[in-house]
Design an enzyme around this catalytic site. Structure first.
Site, PDB file in Angstrom:
ATOM      1  N   LYS A  48      36.950  40.652  41.175  1.00  0.00           N
ATOM      2  CA  LYS A  48      38.181  40.743  40.859  1.00  0.00           C
ATOM      3  C   LYS A  48      38.960  39.469  40.142  1.00  0.00           C
ATOM      4  CE  LYS A  48      39.783  41.979  44.905  1.00  0.00           C
ATOM      5  NZ  LYS A  48      38.786  42.136  45.958  1.00  0.00           N
ATOM      6  N   ARG A  91      28.386  32.806  48.245  1.00  0.00           N
ATOM      7  CA  ARG A  91      29.474  32.103  47.434  1.00  0.00           C
ATOM      8  C   ARG A  91      30.186  30.973  47.974  1.00  0.00           C
ATOM      9  NH1 ARG A  91      34.630  36.376  46.956  1.00  0.00           N
ATOM     10  NH2 ARG A  91      35.031  36.258  49.046  1.00  0.00           N
ATOM     11  N   ARG A 120      46.694  46.505  48.598  1.00  0.00           N
ATOM     12  CA  ARG A 120      45.606  46.813  49.605  1.00  0.00           C
ATOM     13  C   ARG A 120      45.711  47.668  50.307  1.00  0.00           C
ATOM     14  NH1 ARG A 120      43.694  41.178  48.866  1.00  0.00           N
ATOM     15  NH2 ARG A 120      41.701  40.975  50.052  1.00  0.00           N
ATOM     16  N   ARG A 154      36.683  42.769  56.597  1.00  0.00           N
ATOM     17  CA  ARG A 154      37.335  43.038  55.400  1.00  0.00           C
ATOM     18  C   ARG A 154      36.813  44.259  54.595  1.00  0.00           C
ATOM     19  NH1 ARG A 154      35.806  37.695  53.904  1.00  0.00           N
ATOM     20  NH2 ARG A 154      36.420  37.865  51.688  1.00  0.00           N
ATOM     21  N   ARG A 204      33.812  29.838  52.221  1.00  0.00           N
ATOM     22  CA  ARG A 204      35.240  30.224  52.862  1.00  0.00           C
ATOM     23  C   ARG A 204      35.410  30.553  53.970  1.00  0.00           C
ATOM     24  NH1 ARG A 204      38.013  34.634  48.814  1.00  0.00           N
ATOM     25  NH2 ARG A 204      38.233  35.517  50.470  1.00  0.00           N
TER      26      ARG A 204
HETATM   27  P1  ADP Z   1      38.953  39.123  49.535  1.00  0.00           P
HETATM   28  O1  ADP Z   1      39.508  40.324  48.790  1.00  0.00           O
HETATM   29  O2  ADP Z   1      37.565  38.597  49.796  1.00  0.00           O
HETATM   30  O3  ADP Z   1      39.385  39.430  51.139  1.00  0.00           O
HETATM   31  P2  ADP Z   1      41.244  37.423  48.926  1.00  0.00           P
HETATM   32  O4  ADP Z   1      41.166  35.962  48.569  1.00  0.00           O
HETATM   33  O5  ADP Z   1      41.856  38.513  48.007  1.00  0.00           O
HETATM   34  O6  ADP Z   1      39.911  37.521  49.410  1.00  0.00           O
HETATM   35  O7  ADP Z   1      42.006  37.521  50.266  1.00  0.00           O
HETATM   36  C1  ADP Z   1      41.821  36.558  51.362  1.00  0.00           C
HETATM   37  C2  ADP Z   1      42.730  37.200  52.635  1.00  0.00           C
HETATM   38  O8  ADP Z   1      44.111  36.927  52.007  1.00  0.00           O
HETATM   39  C3  ADP Z   1      42.508  38.676  52.965  1.00  0.00           C
HETATM   40  O9  ADP Z   1      41.568  38.835  53.771  1.00  0.00           O
HETATM   41  C4  ADP Z   1      43.934  38.695  53.707  1.00  0.00           C
HETATM   42  O10 ADP Z   1      44.036  38.008  54.950  1.00  0.00           O
HETATM   43  C5  ADP Z   1      44.821  37.847  52.704  1.00  0.00           C
HETATM   44  N1  ADP Z   1      45.549  38.750  51.787  1.00  0.00           N
HETATM   45  C6  ADP Z   1      45.194  38.699  50.353  1.00  0.00           C
HETATM   46  N2  ADP Z   1      45.931  39.552  49.629  1.00  0.00           N
HETATM   47  C7  ADP Z   1      46.467  40.394  50.679  1.00  0.00           C
HETATM   48  C8  ADP Z   1      47.390  41.374  50.657  1.00  0.00           C
HETATM   49  N3  ADP Z   1      47.738  42.175  49.462  1.00  0.00           N
HETATM   50  N4  ADP Z   1      48.081  41.991  51.728  1.00  0.00           N
HETATM   51  C9  ADP Z   1      47.524  41.456  53.014  1.00  0.00           C
HETATM   52  N5  ADP Z   1      46.775  40.453  53.106  1.00  0.00           N
HETATM   53  C10 ADP Z   1      46.313  39.954  51.872  1.00  0.00           C
END
Ligand code: ADP
Length: 224
Positions: free
Chosen positions: A18, A129, A92, A172, A161
């Site tokens: 993404k 990654r 989400r 996740r 990460r």
């Molecule tokens: P990934 O999609 O690989 O989990 P992201 O960088 O998009 O990685 O998000 C990392 C973390 O940030 C998520 O696991 C969550 O804890 C938090 N997060 C990001 N976006 C949201 C959201 N829209 N709602 C709730 N938590 C979020």
């Protein structure tokens, strides 16, 4: 519609690409790229009150509360006022999809792109990654056992990460199936969903994204 005003969300499993596709969209159309994961990681790194509340949840692969996510996003949307955006990380959940609609007001989303990538492939991508803590550049390790690799852009060292552990990845991906999958149907009902095969190198996938968006973003022919 001017394409630099387009409002696009990119959806897909963790590791589906993404962020990369949002960045390419932003460059191509002149959009602002907004990523809630990046905004939250910056808040954690800067030890802001919001970051301190989000940190443990993020490291365990849990969702952060909608209040925190929209507080960050609102600020960025205000800053981007008048410009289009490619958004990654939101929504989400169905509740977030509805909240985003309310926050956007009259000019709602123009497209929701789903990057479709098989589960075993995203697991492999996440296990290899590595991200540079200095400049944020992503690099792929040759093997999941290789913990660090030199950053390709600066002289930093790219590391995994904190939420790319086996347990947090599993959590996740489970949350994606439970909470995010229904969002795809919701956008499909609203005729915003564009499905793209996300298996391939970034440029190849981007070609498919652009081809699909051309149809989605072009105005419907007016009735005669
Ligand atoms: P990934 O999609 O690989 O989990 P992201 O960088 O998009 O990685 O998000 C990392 C973390 O940030 C998520 O696991 C969550 O804890 C938090 N997060 C990001 N976006 C949201 C959201 N829209 N709602 C709730 N938590 C979020």
């Amino acid at each position: 519609m001017r394409t630099d005003q387009a409002r696009i969300v990119v959806l897909g499993k963790q590791g589906s690409g993404k962020g990369t596709q949002c960045e390419l969209l932003a460059d191509h159309f002149g959009l602002v790229h907004l990523a809630t994961g990046d905004l939250l990681r910056a808040a954690v790194r800067d030890r802001t009150p919001l970051g301190r509340r989000a940190q443990a949840l993020m490291e365990n692969g849990e969702l952060v509360s909608d209040d925190l996510v929209f507080a960050l996003l609102d600020e960025e949307l205000r800053r981007a006022a008048g410009r289009g955006f490619s958004l990654d990380g939101v929504p989400r959940t169905l509740a977030q999809a509805r909240a985003l609609d309310r926050h956007l007001g009259d000019h709602g989303l123009d497209a929701a792109v789903e990057l479709d990538v098989p589960g075993d492939l995203v697991m492999r991508r996440m296990a290899t990654r590595r991200v540079c803590p200095t400049c944020g550049t992503l690099t792929t390790a040759p093997d999941p056992a290789v913990a660090t690799v030199p950053c390709q852009r600066c002289d930093g060292t790219a590391v995994a990460r904190p939420d790319d552990t086996v347990d947090a990845i599993a959590r996740r991906l489970a949350l994606y199936e439970e909470e995010t999958r229904p969002v795809l149907d919701w956008y499909e009902e609203r005729r915003l969903l564009v499905r793209v095969d996300g298996d391939g190198d970034p440029e190849e996938v981007f070609g498919r994204v652009l081809a699909s968006l051309e149809v989605q973003l072009s105005p419907a022919p007016s009735p005669r």
